[in-house]
Design a protein around this motif. Structure first.
Motif, PDB file in Angstrom:
ATOM      1  N   ILE A  14       0.528  -3.348 -15.056  1.00 45.56           N
ATOM      2  CA  ILE A  14      -0.598  -2.382 -14.549  1.00 45.56           C
ATOM      3  C   ILE A  14      -1.348  -3.176 -13.130  1.00 45.56           C
ATOM      4  CG2 ILE A  14      -2.770  -1.293 -15.036  1.00 45.56           C
ATOM      5  CD1 ILE A  14      -2.116  -2.273 -18.178  1.00 45.56           C
ATOM      6  N   LEU A  15      -1.318  -2.567 -12.362  1.00 44.69           N
ATOM      7  CA  LEU A  15      -2.179  -3.082 -10.969  1.00 44.69           C
ATOM      8  C   LEU A  15      -3.356  -2.588 -11.125  1.00 44.69           C
ATOM      9  CD1 LEU A  15      -1.538  -5.301  -8.931  1.00 44.69           C
ATOM     10  CD2 LEU A  15      -0.751  -3.495  -7.285  1.00 44.69           C
ATOM     11  N   VAL A  16      -4.372  -3.160 -11.117  1.00 46.23           N
ATOM     12  CA  VAL A  16      -5.828  -2.465 -11.327  1.00 46.23           C
ATOM     13  C   VAL A  16      -6.611  -2.807 -10.114  1.00 46.23           C
ATOM     14  CG1 VAL A  16      -7.886  -2.407 -12.707  1.00 46.23           C
ATOM     15  CG2 VAL A  16      -5.714  -2.930 -13.615  1.00 46.23           C
ATOM     16  N   ALA A  17      -6.853  -1.765  -9.238  1.00 51.71           N
ATOM     17  CA  ALA A  17      -7.726  -1.838  -8.127  1.00 51.71           C
ATOM     18  C   ALA A  17      -9.176  -2.146  -8.377  1.00 51.71           C
ATOM     19  CB  ALA A  17      -7.551  -0.474  -7.125  1.00 51.71           C
ATOM     20  N   GLU A  18      -9.871  -2.782  -7.824  1.00 51.61           N
ATOM     21  CA  GLU A  18     -11.037  -3.200  -8.134  1.00 51.61           C
ATOM     22  C   GLU A  18     -11.995  -3.793  -6.867  1.00 51.61           C
ATOM     23  OE1 GLU A  18     -13.695  -5.655 -11.289  1.00 51.61           O
ATOM     24  OE2 GLU A  18     -12.029  -6.602 -10.255  1.00 51.61           O
ATOM     25  N   HIS A  19     -13.171  -3.345  -6.815  1.00 57.14           N
ATOM     26  CA  HIS A  19     -14.039  -3.632  -5.681  1.00 57.14           C
ATOM     27  C   HIS A  19     -15.212  -3.942  -6.066  1.00 57.14           C
ATOM     28  CE1 HIS A  19     -16.612  -3.993  -2.189  1.00 57.14           C
ATOM     29  NE2 HIS A  19     -15.547  -3.516  -1.100  1.00 57.14           N
ATOM     30  N   ASP A  20     -15.776  -5.268  -6.302  1.00 56.36           N
ATOM     31  CA  ASP A  20     -17.116  -5.796  -7.058  1.00 56.36           C
ATOM     32  C   ASP A  20     -18.523  -5.092  -6.406  1.00 56.36           C
ATOM     33  OD1 ASP A  20     -15.115  -7.135  -8.400  1.00 56.36           O
ATOM     34  OD2 ASP A  20     -16.418  -9.061  -8.596  1.00 56.36           O
ATOM     35  N   ASN A  21     -18.417  -4.692  -5.301  1.00 59.14           N
ATOM     36  CA  ASN A  21     -19.510  -4.274  -4.783  1.00 59.14           C
ATOM     37  C   ASN A  21     -19.423  -3.289  -3.550  1.00 59.14           C
ATOM     38  OD1 ASN A  21     -22.301  -3.822  -4.343  1.00 59.14           O
ATOM     39  ND2 ASN A  21     -22.651  -5.633  -3.038  1.00 59.14           N
ATOM     40  N   PRO A  22     -18.761  -2.088  -3.707  1.00 56.67           N
ATOM     41  CA  PRO A  22     -18.434  -1.298  -2.602  1.00 56.67           C
ATOM     42  C   PRO A  22     -19.607  -0.454  -2.365  1.00 56.67           C
ATOM     43  CG  PRO A  22     -17.501  -0.227  -4.743  1.00 56.67           C
ATOM     44  CD  PRO A  22     -18.018  -1.703  -4.956  1.00 56.67           C
ATOM     45  N   ASN A  23     -19.662  -0.211  -0.905  1.00 59.03           N
ATOM     46  CA  ASN A  23     -20.853   0.711  -0.623  1.00 59.03           C
ATOM     47  C   ASN A  23     -20.612   2.042  -0.348  1.00 59.03           C
ATOM     48  OD1 ASN A  23     -19.957   0.920   1.840  1.00 59.03           O
ATOM     49  ND2 ASN A  23     -21.297  -0.851   2.847  1.00 59.03           N
ATOM     50  N   ASP A  24     -19.201   2.236  -0.566  1.00 57.86           N
ATOM     51  CA  ASP A  24     -18.608   3.981  -0.537  1.00 57.86           C
ATOM     52  C   ASP A  24     -17.412   3.762  -1.433  1.00 57.86           C
ATOM     53  OD1 ASP A  24     -17.436   6.152   0.167  1.00 57.86           O
ATOM     54  OD2 ASP A  24     -17.792   6.010   2.194  1.00 57.86           O
ATOM     55  N   PHE A  25     -17.932   4.325  -2.659  1.00 60.15           N
ATOM     56  CA  PHE A  25     -16.774   4.189  -3.699  1.00 60.15           C
ATOM     57  C   PHE A  25     -15.561   5.096  -3.323  1.00 60.15           C
ATOM     58  CE2 PHE A  25     -14.455   6.012  -7.447  1.00 60.15           C
ATOM     59  CZ  PHE A  25     -14.079   4.676  -7.985  1.00 60.15           C
ATOM     60  N   ALA A  26     -15.976   6.390  -2.689  1.00 58.96           N
ATOM     61  CA  ALA A  26     -14.561   7.232  -2.346  1.00 58.96           C
ATOM     62  C   ALA A  26     -13.781   6.468  -1.409  1.00 58.96           C
ATOM     63  CB  ALA A  26     -15.305   8.600  -2.016  1.00 58.96           C
ATOM     64  N   ARG A  27     -14.365   5.882  -0.231  1.00 56.98           N
ATOM     65  CA  ARG A  27     -13.686   5.102   0.703  1.00 56.98           C
ATOM     66  C   ARG A  27     -12.708   4.171   0.088  1.00 56.98           C
ATOM     67  NH1 ARG A  27     -16.815   0.929   2.590  1.00 56.98           N
ATOM     68  NH2 ARG A  27     -15.749  -0.343   0.919  1.00 56.98           N
ATOM     69  N   PHE A  28     -13.269   3.169  -0.932  1.00 57.96           N
ATOM     70  CA  PHE A  28     -12.464   2.270  -1.507  1.00 57.96           C
ATOM     71  C   PHE A  28     -11.395   2.810  -2.318  1.00 57.96           C
ATOM     72  CE2 PHE A  28     -12.369   0.739  -6.023  1.00 57.96           C
ATOM     73  CZ  PHE A  28     -11.666  -0.331  -5.777  1.00 57.96           C
ATOM     74  N   ALA A  29     -11.658   3.941  -3.179  1.00 56.68           N
ATOM     75  CA  ALA A  29     -10.649   4.365  -4.034  1.00 56.68           C
ATOM     76  C   ALA A  29      -9.513   5.071  -3.086  1.00 56.68           C
ATOM     77  CB  ALA A  29     -11.120   5.511  -4.914  1.00 56.68           C
ATOM     78  N   ARG A  30      -9.762   5.602  -2.114  1.00 58.69           N
ATOM     79  CA  ARG A  30      -8.834   6.051  -1.235  1.00 58.69           C
ATOM     80  C   ARG A  30      -7.993   5.169  -0.493  1.00 58.69           C
ATOM     81  NH1 ARG A  30     -12.976   9.357   0.966  1.00 58.69           N
ATOM     82  NH2 ARG A  30     -12.947   8.115   2.686  1.00 58.69           N
ATOM     83  N   ASN A  31      -8.616   4.204  -0.015  1.00 56.51           N
ATOM     84  CA  ASN A  31      -8.068   3.092   0.688  1.00 56.51           C
ATOM     85  C   ASN A  31      -6.861   2.178  -0.372  1.00 56.51           C
ATOM     86  OD1 ASN A  31      -9.036   3.571   2.952  1.00 56.51           O
ATOM     87  ND2 ASN A  31     -10.637   2.067   3.106  1.00 56.51           N
ATOM     88  N   ALA A  32      -7.531   1.965  -1.381  1.00 59.46           N
ATOM     89  CA  ALA A  32      -6.539   1.333  -2.554  1.00 59.46           C
ATOM     90  C   ALA A  32      -5.357   2.020  -2.907  1.00 59.46           C
ATOM     91  CB  ALA A  32      -7.629   0.901  -3.646  1.00 59.46           C
ATOM     92  N   ARG A  33      -5.568   3.432  -3.180  1.00 64.39           N
ATOM     93  CA  ARG A  33      -4.682   4.214  -3.535  1.00 64.39           C
ATOM     94  C   ARG A  33      -3.435   4.127  -2.234  1.00 64.39           C
ATOM     95  NH1 ARG A  33      -0.735   6.294  -6.406  1.00 64.39           N
ATOM     96  NH2 ARG A  33       0.027   8.517  -5.889  1.00 64.39           N
ATOM     97  N   ALA A  34      -4.081   4.244  -0.839  1.00 56.61           N
ATOM     98  CA  ALA A  34      -3.041   4.298   0.236  1.00 56.61           C
ATOM     99  C   ALA A  34      -2.231   2.851   0.164  1.00 56.61           C
ATOM    100  CB  ALA A  34      -3.974   4.572   1.490  1.00 56.61           C
ATOM    101  N   SER A  35      -3.108   1.648  -0.014  1.00 59.27           N
ATOM    102  CA  SER A  35      -2.656   0.536  -0.006  1.00 59.27           C
ATOM    103  C   SER A  35      -1.271   0.200  -0.951  1.00 59.27           C
ATOM    104  CB  SER A  35      -3.577  -0.417   0.168  1.00 59.27           C
ATOM    105  OG  SER A  35      -4.399  -0.611   1.214  1.00 59.27           O
ATOM    106  N   PHE A  36      -1.614   0.745  -2.191  1.00 60.41           N
ATOM    107  CA  PHE A  36      -0.854   0.679  -3.086  1.00 60.41           C
ATOM    108  C   PHE A  36       0.593   1.451  -2.920  1.00 60.41           C
ATOM    109  CE2 PHE A  36       1.080   2.473  -7.181  1.00 60.41           C
ATOM    110  CZ  PHE A  36       1.676   1.383  -7.848  1.00 60.41           C
ATOM    111  N   GLN A  37       0.525   2.568  -2.344  1.00 64.14           N
ATOM    112  CA  GLN A  37       1.516   3.254  -1.633  1.00 64.14           C
ATOM    113  C   GLN A  37       2.501   2.716  -0.779  1.00 64.14           C
ATOM    114  OE1 GLN A  37      -0.682   7.116  -1.131  1.00 64.14           O
ATOM    115  NE2 GLN A  37       0.879   8.031  -2.447  1.00 64.14           N
ATOM    116  N   ALA A  38       1.733   2.136   0.099  1.00 65.12           N
ATOM    117  CA  ALA A  38       2.621   1.173   1.064  1.00 65.12           C
ATOM    118  C   ALA A  38       3.192  -0.034   0.498  1.00 65.12           C
ATOM    119  CB  ALA A  38       1.548   0.910   2.161  1.00 65.12           C
ATOM    120  N   LEU A  39       2.914  -0.579  -0.627  1.00 65.03           N
ATOM    121  CA  LEU A  39       3.406  -1.717  -1.067  1.00 65.03           C
ATOM    122  C   LEU A  39       4.896  -1.587  -1.483  1.00 65.03           C
ATOM    123  CD1 LEU A  39       0.631  -3.288  -3.204  1.00 65.03           C
ATOM    124  CD2 LEU A  39       1.364  -4.056  -0.957  1.00 65.03           C
TER     125      LEU A  39
END
Length: 248
Positions: free
Chosen positions: A223-248
């Motif tokens: 399991i690779l668990v995306a996390e950001h301890d203090n995002p000011n925009d959660f939707a942005r973080f979730a989208r970017n983390a998903r895109a980065s995972f797909q690119a790995l």
């Protein structure tokens, strides 16, 4: 290796049921829970089911594992959890000497037995303080892994870096213990102060292609668990983390 997201990242953007629905729409496979989800476990499970997601792992305070293992089992059954990770020590409870860390390891041995008796895997989730050497040169995380050889490790990769460690080295040496890892990132020095210096996973200074390759080659990470301890925009973080995972 599936992509999950630690719901602690969304604590300032609740309700969690809405957050889970949005994660499902983005294509996340899973979410990782924490104490903020305990009181609404049934609602959380219903939201996960509706989104086509699971919760394979859960952060549970060490003291709860010790004092209420049956409660942890009930919570895990409700949420569909198979892996429990103790995630943190309050600063007042962090040993400053190796003997104190050996005592923590002994507690983890007991917790592993309590969870195993109830059909649950058990491990530890690190922050920076377990990676930074003590005054005598010993390293708390090394002590935990050595003195509690049966526990799993959820390696928080960015905290390894903040603790002064080399994540690829840690993965290479201890990958057999790693069953999950936190997918997070660090901003360049002096940047993103409003987000405590964190960056969206895969967009910061960390070499995630190399780290991901090391996890695949040397660990049992499922399991690779995306996390950001203090995002000011959660939707942005979730989208970017998903895109980065797909690119790995």
């Amino acid at each position: 290796m599936i992509l999950s997201l630690q719901l602690f990242s969304a604590r300032n953007f609740t309700p969690y049921t809405k957050i889970i629905a949005s994660l499902g729409a983005l294509g996340y496979n899973a979410a990782e829970g924490y104490f903020g989800n305990f009181a609404e476990a049934n609602e959380t499970r219903a939201a996960l089911d509706a989104a086509g997601m699971t919760m394979p792992s859960l952060h549970v305070p060490l003291e709860m594992v010790e004092t209420d293992p049956d409660g942890v089992k009930t919570l895990a059954k409700t949420l569909g959890v198979s892996r429990v990770f103790a995630p943190w020590l309050h600063p007042d409870h962090r040993p400053t000497e190796a003997a104190g860390w050996r005592a923590i390891a002994a507690r983890l041995v007991t917790c592993h037995a309590l969870m195993a008796e109830r059909g649950l895997a058990f491990g530890w989730h690190n922050h920076d303080f377990e990676i930074t050497p003590l005054a005598d040169g010993s390293v708390p995380m090394e002590i935990l892994l050595t003195e509690a050889p049966m526990i799993d490790w959820e390696a928080d990769i960015a905290w390894i870096v903040r603790g002064g460690g080399d994540p690829v080295d840690w993965i290479t040496r201890h990958g057999a213990r790693i069953t999950a890892a936190h997918f997070k990132d660090l901003a360049p020095a002096g940047e993103k102060a409003d987000e405590s210096g964190w960056a969206d996973a895969g967009t910061g200074t960390m070499d995630w292609p190399a780290i991901h390759a090391a996890l695949k080659a040397h660990s049992r990470c499922e399991i690779l668990v995306a996390e950001h301890d203090n995002p000011n925009d959660f939707a942005r973080f979730a989208r970017n983390a998903r895109a980065s995972f797909q690119a790995l």
